[in-house]
Enzyme design. Structure first.
Site, PDB file in Angstrom:
ATOM      1  N   GLU A 180       0.025  -9.333  -0.648  1.00  0.00           N
ATOM      2  CA  GLU A 180      -1.586  -9.807  -0.476  1.00  0.00           C
ATOM      3  C   GLU A 180      -2.228 -10.022  -1.801  1.00  0.00           C
ATOM      4  O   GLU A 180      -3.020 -10.839  -2.118  1.00  0.00           O
ATOM      5  CB  GLU A 180      -2.254  -8.952   0.351  1.00  0.00           C
ATOM      6  CG  GLU A 180      -1.782  -8.768   1.722  1.00  0.00           C
ATOM      7  CD  GLU A 180      -2.476  -7.922   2.847  1.00  0.00           C
ATOM      8  OE1 GLU A 180      -1.989  -6.882   2.632  1.00  0.00           O
ATOM      9  OE2 GLU A 180      -3.109  -8.431   3.761  1.00  0.00           O
TER      10      GLU A 180
ATOM     11  N   ALA B 246       0.770  -1.071   0.058  1.00  0.00           N
ATOM     12  CA  ALA B 246      -0.138   0.112   0.083  1.00  0.00           C
ATOM     13  C   ALA B 246       0.834   1.234   0.068  1.00  0.00           C
ATOM     14  O   ALA B 246       2.027   1.226   0.449  1.00  0.00           O
ATOM     15  CB  ALA B 246      -0.910   0.048   1.316  1.00  0.00           C
TER      16      ALA B 246
HETATM   17  C1  LIG Z   1      -2.649  -2.188   5.197  1.00  0.00           C
HETATM   18  C2  LIG Z   1      -1.401  -1.953   4.639  1.00  0.00           C
HETATM   19  C3  LIG Z   1      -0.816  -2.431   3.799  1.00  0.00           C
HETATM   20  C4  LIG Z   1      -1.699  -3.405   2.915  1.00  0.00           C
HETATM   21  C5  LIG Z   1       0.615  -2.299   3.249  1.00  0.00           C
HETATM   22  O1  LIG Z   1       0.984  -2.789   2.257  1.00  0.00           O
HETATM   23  S1  LIG Z   1       1.401  -1.248   4.264  1.00  0.00           S
HETATM   24  C6  LIG Z   1       3.006  -1.414   3.387  1.00  0.00           C
HETATM   25  C7  LIG Z   1       3.669  -2.454   3.331  1.00  0.00           C
HETATM   26  N1  LIG Z   1       4.903  -2.383   2.701  1.00  0.00           N
HETATM   27  C8  LIG Z   1       6.064  -2.082   3.290  1.00  0.00           C
HETATM   28  O2  LIG Z   1       6.045  -1.918   4.372  1.00  0.00           O
HETATM   29  C9  LIG Z   1       7.184  -2.038   2.244  1.00  0.00           C
HETATM   30  C10 LIG Z   1       7.997  -0.744   2.312  1.00  0.00           C
HETATM   31  N2  LIG Z   1       8.980  -0.641   1.454  1.00  0.00           N
HETATM   32  C11 LIG Z   1      10.155  -1.389   1.714  1.00  0.00           C
HETATM   33  O3  LIG Z   1      10.379  -2.040   2.257  1.00  0.00           O
HETATM   34  C12 LIG Z   1      11.433  -0.751   0.775  1.00  0.00           C
HETATM   35  O4  LIG Z   1      10.971   0.353   0.242  1.00  0.00           O
HETATM   36  C13 LIG Z   1      11.518  -1.973  -0.549  1.00  0.00           C
HETATM   37  C14 LIG Z   1      12.082  -3.192  -0.034  1.00  0.00           C
HETATM   38  C15 LIG Z   1       9.981  -2.145  -1.112  1.00  0.00           C
HETATM   39  C16 LIG Z   1      12.371  -1.199  -1.700  1.00  0.00           C
HETATM   40  O5  LIG Z   1      13.522  -0.866  -0.844  1.00  0.00           O
HETATM   41  P1  LIG Z   1      14.829  -0.188  -1.813  1.00  0.00           P
HETATM   42  O6  LIG Z   1      14.994  -0.449  -3.007  1.00  0.00           O
HETATM   43  O7  LIG Z   1      15.791   0.002  -0.693  1.00  0.00           O
HETATM   44  O8  LIG Z   1      14.056   1.370  -1.594  1.00  0.00           O
HETATM   45  P2  LIG Z   1      13.583   2.317  -0.709  1.00  0.00           P
HETATM   46  O9  LIG Z   1      13.405   1.790   0.463  1.00  0.00           O
HETATM   47  O10 LIG Z   1      14.805   3.419  -0.430  1.00  0.00           O
HETATM   48  O11 LIG Z   1      12.254   2.906  -1.315  1.00  0.00           O
HETATM   49  C17 LIG Z   1      12.516   3.782  -2.342  1.00  0.00           C
HETATM   50  C18 LIG Z   1      11.483   4.867  -2.496  1.00  0.00           C
HETATM   51  O12 LIG Z   1       9.981   4.344  -2.199  1.00  0.00           O
HETATM   52  C19 LIG Z   1       9.361   5.027  -0.982  1.00  0.00           C
HETATM   53  N3  LIG Z   1       8.702   3.805  -0.522  1.00  0.00           N
HETATM   54  C20 LIG Z   1       8.928   2.404  -0.553  1.00  0.00           C
HETATM   55  N4  LIG Z   1       7.940   1.705  -0.205  1.00  0.00           N
HETATM   56  C21 LIG Z   1       6.828   2.656  -0.239  1.00  0.00           C
HETATM   57  C22 LIG Z   1       5.426   2.503   0.154  1.00  0.00           C
HETATM   58  N5  LIG Z   1       4.907   1.221   0.387  1.00  0.00           N
HETATM   59  N6  LIG Z   1       4.671   3.592  -0.085  1.00  0.00           N
HETATM   60  C23 LIG Z   1       5.117   4.711  -0.119  1.00  0.00           C
HETATM   61  N7  LIG Z   1       6.376   4.970  -0.621  1.00  0.00           N
HETATM   62  C24 LIG Z   1       7.162   3.813  -0.479  1.00  0.00           C
HETATM   63  C25 LIG Z   1      10.505   5.038  -0.145  1.00  0.00           C
HETATM   64  O13 LIG Z   1       9.826   6.029   0.944  1.00  0.00           O
HETATM   65  C26 LIG Z   1      11.342   5.743  -1.122  1.00  0.00           C
HETATM   66  O14 LIG Z   1      11.081   7.042  -1.391  1.00  0.00           O
HETATM   67  P3  LIG Z   1      11.946   8.171  -0.433  1.00  0.00           P
HETATM   68  O15 LIG Z   1      11.545   8.154   0.820  1.00  0.00           O
HETATM   69  O16 LIG Z   1      13.584   7.922  -0.717  1.00  0.00           O
HETATM   70  O17 LIG Z   1      11.532   9.316  -1.005  1.00  0.00           O
END
Ligand SMILES: C/C=C(\C)C(=O)SCCNC(=O)CCNC(=O)[C@H](O)C(C)(C)COP(=O)(O)OP(=O)(O)OC[C@H]1O[C@@H](n2cnc3c(N)ncnc32)[C@H](O)[C@@H]1OP(=O)(O)O
Length: 719
Positions: free
Chosen positions: A103, A61
């Site tokens: 999911e 999400a």
């Molecule tokens: C109910 C809730 C539900 C259904 C959910 O799904 S909650 C979200 C669950 N998902 C997560 O927790 C995964 C979060 N993301 C990560 O763990 C990592 O970003 C990754 C493993 C997917 C990729 O890692 P990596 O390649 O190292 O990149 P970054 O972590 O640096 O991320 C890159 C930029 O993307 C932004 N980001 C990542 N995931 C999300 C997200 N789910 N929503 C919004 N934005 C996301 C992250 O913040 C980075 O942006 P900046 O902060 O650098 O601007």
């Protein structure tokens, strides 16, 4: 935000297109809903493949949307429509499938993963639970016990483990997308019902209640007050005990209690703060975007004490070649044995081969001449460190970076004894250095942007959360710790016991209270630092009364305890009694209580009743107050930097967001009022005087944390 194509004649290919991680924003959810409906309606389409653009399936999400009003199609019916459809859907998982991303894949009928892909349900780390059916479908797919593990920890799983667990059907080293398309053609016509996870029973062990109870007890202990892991167990329990629809209902109810909680806000703040601290900037205009790190292949570590050993292990684990240096053969041999044992132990846990080939040991400083970066980790003594830096400056190649692992000494003073002050930076690791995630990178007044960029980049290679800080006594973390420790000691003088103080801090969520932490570090460590600072030992001004030093209130209690030969865990006696030297089980010690009573009598202190609220406020508000001062001085660039230092280096509970976030949650006016109250009660303690920044923020209506930088007196002045 979802592209639709028809491939191989009969396969609808749906590609999520929301870089960088294809998060399920409102637009993506709408795109998926529309394209799936189109594919289901199109008689030419016999099966579907869902994938993500740029080699990432989906990061879940869109976390940024959580703070906004809900818009676009919800996830639950979107995923249900995929599962319920009568055309097979294959998820082609490349890169990552996390949270809502996994999911979504669980709603598909088949999952094909690339060998480098990782999957998981990390919602618990955001203060949530997998509420798009994850708590109900995953247990039905892989069984109760493994689902409890994955959902309550949020851990990431490799493609290989996912295959073993049964989360994915196939893993490939080639293109997961190509294989998924081929697979989607092959499964047309096969019965779909058994592939619909909502129709399955959760595989459970015979003693379901026993497993759930045991898991709940473990999770509660690990959670340290966090609500989400407990809600995760409750939701998964529903998958084992209720029909699917009732389980989904339970999942939604539990999610409703978490979604708007302060804990969820704190943990989501941490998610973005962790990423924000990597984007550093200096007042000179240099920043992470315009300053390149220099490639580093050969690293040396000077000193193989506890810190040096941990740093060496961390470097080797990251695949770097390390030259470890000691002063004499005996110390070198001890260091060699211990580092090798640590690497072997670590490799054994991961079922891997220890990279002992990357290690080289020497007592000859001349061997450093080809090294790119040197990390000094000798004893915390300025004279000794200066001598080491002088020698390094003359033997190392002219462009080698010289880094110090000091935990608080002046980096500029060390840089000044070298011929290359611009290549000197602090790299403050936290013990044990191969385990703890935090690295404070200390920018000296003459450190070049390239030196900062290189140290920050090296930290990242080691898997650390690297935070850039300015140069002052104790930098950010230890500077803020000082008033915290000081308040804990004052509370003992005034009537508290170590177990009362520790109990209150552990209830707040710290893994260990302040006195247990001192016992773990060794009481002699703090004693030596205070001796160096002239607070105890022969350099104390003889005119100072016993409870005053350098013009302010001082508690000699930790000095006196240490001078009784109570060194903490290592000799089995500190603020607590331990089962044996090196033991970890702390029990309250009546002789410490007696000592405290005698101390109070000796100094004419009437003990009073102290409650847990006072402990938390005195210790933590004093620490937070120093955080505001560090911000105003420009030693910390922003509140996120302080919060990540405390979450990753000092055990601050993540569900409370870090000290500065917590201050905002408590309310800045309340923090100010309570500090004023305690300052009035203890006028001789300057640390309790509310910082000017805190006063300015409150006077300006307590703006949200992301606006605090606008109120800083000297933004970035020391960075
Ligand atoms: C109910 C809730 C539900 C259904 C959910 O799904 S909650 C979200 C669950 N998902 C997560 O927790 C995964 C979060 N993301 C990560 O763990 C990592 O970003 C990754 C493993 C997917 C990729 O890692 P990596 O390649 O190292 O990149 P970054 O972590 O640096 O991320 C890159 C930029 O993307 C932004 N980001 C990542 N995931 C999300 C997200 N789910 N929503 C919004 N934005 C996301 C992250 O913040 C980075 O942006 P900046 O902060 O650098 O601007």
């Amino acid at each position: 935000m979802a592209r639709y194509e028809q491939v191989q004649g009969t396969v609808a290919l749906i590609t999520l297109t929301n870089p960088p991680v294809n998060a399920l924003s409102a637009a993506v959810r709408l795109g998926i809903t529309e394209t799936v409906t189109r594919a289901l309606r199109d008689p030419e389409v016999k099966s579907m493949v869902i994938c993500g653009e740029n080699g990432v399936f989906c990061g879940g999400a869109d976390i940024r949307e959580f703070a906004k009003p809900m818009s676009g199609p919800p996830l639950v019916p979107m995923i249900a429509a995929i599962e319920e459809g009568e055309k097979p859907v294959v998820a082609a998982i490349e890169g990552a499938a996390f949270g809502g991303g996994l999911e979504l894949a669980l709603g598909c009928h088949y999952r094909i993963a690339h060998s480098k892909a990782r999957v998981g349900l990390p919602e618990v780390t955001l203060g949530l639970l997998p509420a798009a059916g994850g708590t109900q479908r995953l247990p039905r797919l892989i069984g109760l016990a493994p689902a409890l593990d994955l959902i309550t920890t949020g851990r990431h799983v490799t493609a290989q483990e996912a295959l073993k667990l049964g989360i994915v059907d196939q893993v490939t080293d080639q293109s997961a997308l190509d294989l998924a398309i081929q697979f989607a053609q092959q499964v047309v016509g096969q019965p779909l019902l058994p592939r619909k996870l909502s129709t399955r029973q959760t595989p459970c062990p015979p003693d379901v209640d026993g497993l759930l109870e045991e898991t709940m007890a473990q999770v509660k202990q690990r959670a340290r007050g966090a609500m989400a892991p407990i809600a995760c167990v409750q939701a998964v329990r529903a998958a084992a005990t209720l029909p699917y629809q009732a389980g989904m209902q339970k999942e939604q109810e539990l999610m409703a209690t978490l979604f708007h909680s302060s804990q969820a806000r704190a943990m989501q703040y941490c998610f973005f703060a962790q990423r924000a601290v990597g984007r550093w900037s200096l007042s000179s205009g240099a920043h992470s975007g315009n300053s390149k790190p220099r490639p580093v292949s050969k690293v040396a570590v000077i000193g193989l004490g506890t810190m040096g050993r941990g740093i060496t292990v961390a470097l080797v684990k990251a695949g770097m070649s390390v030259l470890a240096v000691e002063t004499n053969k005996k110390q070198l041999e001890i260091g060699k044995q211990m580092v090798s044992a640590m690497l072997k132990h670590d490799a054994q846990k991961r079922n891997a081969t220890p990279r002992l080939d990357l290690l080289h040991f020497t007592i000859d400083l001349l061997e450093l001449k080809n090294t790119d970066l040197i990390i000094e980790a000798v004893f915390e003594d300025m004279a000794l460190k200066k001598q080491v830096f002088k020698e390094l400056s003359s033997v190392c190649k002219a462009d080698a970076f010289l880094c110090t692992n000091t935990s608080g000494l002046d980096v500029d003073e060390l840089a000044a004894v070298t011929k290359r002050p611009e290549l000197v930076v602090g790299m403050h690791f936290f013990a044990p250095a191969h385990v703890m995630k935090l690295l404070e990178v200390v920018h000296g007044s003459r450190s070049s942007p390239e030196a900062v960029a290189t140290a920050m980049h090296l930290g990242k290679r080691l898997g650390k959360v690297s935070v850039l800080v300015g140069n002052c006594a104790g930098f950010v973390g230890n500077r803020m710790l000082k008033p915290y420790l000081e308040q804990a000691n004052f509370l003992l003088e005034e009537g508290a016991t170590p177990e009362l103080v520790d109990g209150a801090l552990e209830e707040f969520g710290f893994p260990m209270g302040v006195f247990k932490m001192s016992d773990l570090s060794g009481l002699d460590v703090g004693w030596r630092i205070r001796k160096e600072a002239g607070l105890t030992g022969p350099n104390v001004d003889p005119r100072d009364p016993p409870r005053r030093r350098q013009g302010r209130r001082y508690s000699p209690l930790p000095d006196l305890v240490c001078e009784q030969g109570r060194l903490g865990q290592k000799n089995g006696r500190g603020w607590y009694l331990y089962d044996k030297p090196g033991g970890r089980v702390a029990t309250p010690d009546p002789s410490i209580h007696k000592f405290l009573e005698e101390y109070r009598i000796k100094h004419g202190i009437s003990p009073r009743q102290i409650d847990r609220q006072e402990v938390v406020e005195r210790c933590l508000f004093a620490l937070i107050n120093e955080g505001f001062r560090s911000l105003d001085d420009g030693i910390a660039a922003g509140p996120e930097d302080i919060d990540m230092i405390y979450v990753f280096g000092y055990g601050w509970p993540r569900h409370r967001g870090g000290p500065m976030f917590y201050a905002g949650m408590v309310g800045l006016p309340r923090v100010l009022t309570r500090l004023e109250h305690y300052r009035q009660a203890h006028p001789e303690v300057p640390h309790l005087e509310p910082s000017p920044l805190l006063r300015r923020l409150v006077a300006s209506g307590s703006p949200p944390i992301n606006k605090w930088r606008d109120f800083l007196q000297r933004p970035h002045s020391q960075l």
